[in-house]
Design a protein around this motif. Sequence first.
Motif, PDB file in Angstrom:
ATOM      1  N   MET A   1       0.841  -1.191   0.000  1.00 32.13           N
ATOM      2  CA  MET A   1       0.000   0.000   0.000  1.00 32.13           C
ATOM      3  C   MET A   1       0.879   1.245   0.000  1.00 32.13           C
ATOM      4  O   MET A   1       2.089   1.167   0.276  1.00 32.13           O
ATOM      5  CB  MET A   1      -0.918   0.018   1.231  1.00 32.13           C
ATOM      6  N   HIS A   2       0.260   2.382  -0.283  1.00 34.69           N
ATOM      7  CA  HIS A   2       0.983   3.647  -0.127  1.00 34.69           C
ATOM      8  C   HIS A   2       0.024   4.767   0.229  1.00 34.69           C
ATOM      9  O   HIS A   2      -1.162   4.730  -0.109  1.00 34.69           O
ATOM     10  CB  HIS A   2       1.792   3.999  -1.385  1.00 34.69           C
ATOM     11  N   GLY A   3       0.564   5.755   0.925  1.00 29.11           N
ATOM     12  CA  GLY A   3      -0.128   6.997   1.215  1.00 29.11           C
ATOM     13  C   GLY A   3       0.726   8.134   0.700  1.00 29.11           C
ATOM     14  O   GLY A   3       1.778   8.425   1.282  1.00 29.11           O
ATOM     15  N   LEU A   4       0.358   8.700  -0.445  1.00 39.16           N
ATOM     16  CA  LEU A   4       1.130   9.769  -1.091  1.00 39.16           C
ATOM     17  C   LEU A   4       2.562   9.332  -1.401  1.00 39.16           C
ATOM     18  O   LEU A   4       3.502  10.129  -1.330  1.00 39.16           O
ATOM     19  CB  LEU A   4       1.148  11.033  -0.215  1.00 39.16           C
ATOM     20  N   GLY A   5       2.739   8.052  -1.749  1.00 31.16           N
ATOM     21  CA  GLY A   5       4.059   7.559  -2.109  1.00 31.16           C
ATOM     22  C   GLY A   5       4.866   7.023  -0.947  1.00 31.16           C
ATOM     23  O   GLY A   5       5.894   6.377  -1.163  1.00 31.16           O
ATOM     24  N   ASN A   6       4.464   7.303   0.287  1.00 32.64           N
ATOM     25  CA  ASN A   6       5.069   6.688   1.478  1.00 32.64           C
ATOM     26  C   ASN A   6       4.530   5.256   1.502  1.00 32.64           C
ATOM     27  O   ASN A   6       3.339   5.047   1.697  1.00 32.64           O
ATOM     28  CB  ASN A   6       4.635   7.470   2.701  1.00 32.64           C
TER      29      ASN A   6
END
Length: 278
Positions: free
Chosen positions: A8-13
């Motif tokens: 998964m990612h959150g804004l690329g993090n």
Amino acid sequence: MEMNFTKMHGLGNDFVVIDAVRQHVSLTPERVRFLAHRRTGVGCDQVLLVEPPADPQRAAFRYRIFNADGNEVEQCGNGARCFAVFVREAGLTEATVIPVETAAGIITLQVQGDGQVTVDMGPPRLEPWTIPFEAAAAAPTHTLQVGGETLEIGAVSMGNPHAVVVVEDVHKAPVERLGPLIERHPRFPRGANAGFMEVVSRERVRLRVFERGAGETLACGTGACAAVVSGQLQGLLDRQVAVDLPGGRLVIEWAGREDAPVLMTGPAQSVFTGRIQL
């Protein structure tokens, strides 16, 4: 040991998220480093573990975070948003308001109708001993000697320690040079995340974060929260602020009181699922 995981990612993090509710999982620092390695493993900034709560009366799940270097840490805001999306997509809950246990305490995740996730990160911790940071007393800024330079930093904990530096141009900020030095500075006995913030207006900032144990990431949720808190304490920012990170935008809201929670809103997305031998 074989186990299922979700990338998964959150804004690329980016994260490797593991369900430890329905499968047996035993993570060691070596296994975390293997999973996080971008050439020989899955590749991620952090590994997130979904576990049953220690106290089902207070929380629906337990949320554990491991940095790419194998160390377990207290909090991760982008990971928290991914956590909320994961437990719903995995069929572990149908709730839209999800209280979870972390090493830093209980946080509440709320999935919005548009798919964005708002995280109640709780109040910021500003007293030096709670961060922890070596200083005589809480203050909007502290002087820090780093790499032959004298920096003015804001010291804030959002469940994990942050040093926030205001810069004129975030693109020219010495993140690669000063980030590791701030991370390991002796006045932060547990290390620190180093944020470099450019104030565009009272309602918008640009931010880059060198994360403890992971290096510079495309986005850091707790770093965005800490930056807005520090900017407000210095009189630079309003209550609600758009934080533009290399990976995209988060919206942070804080009422400016030490007992007021910091609210973070942003996206989270699943990328793929897999099964791996550890």
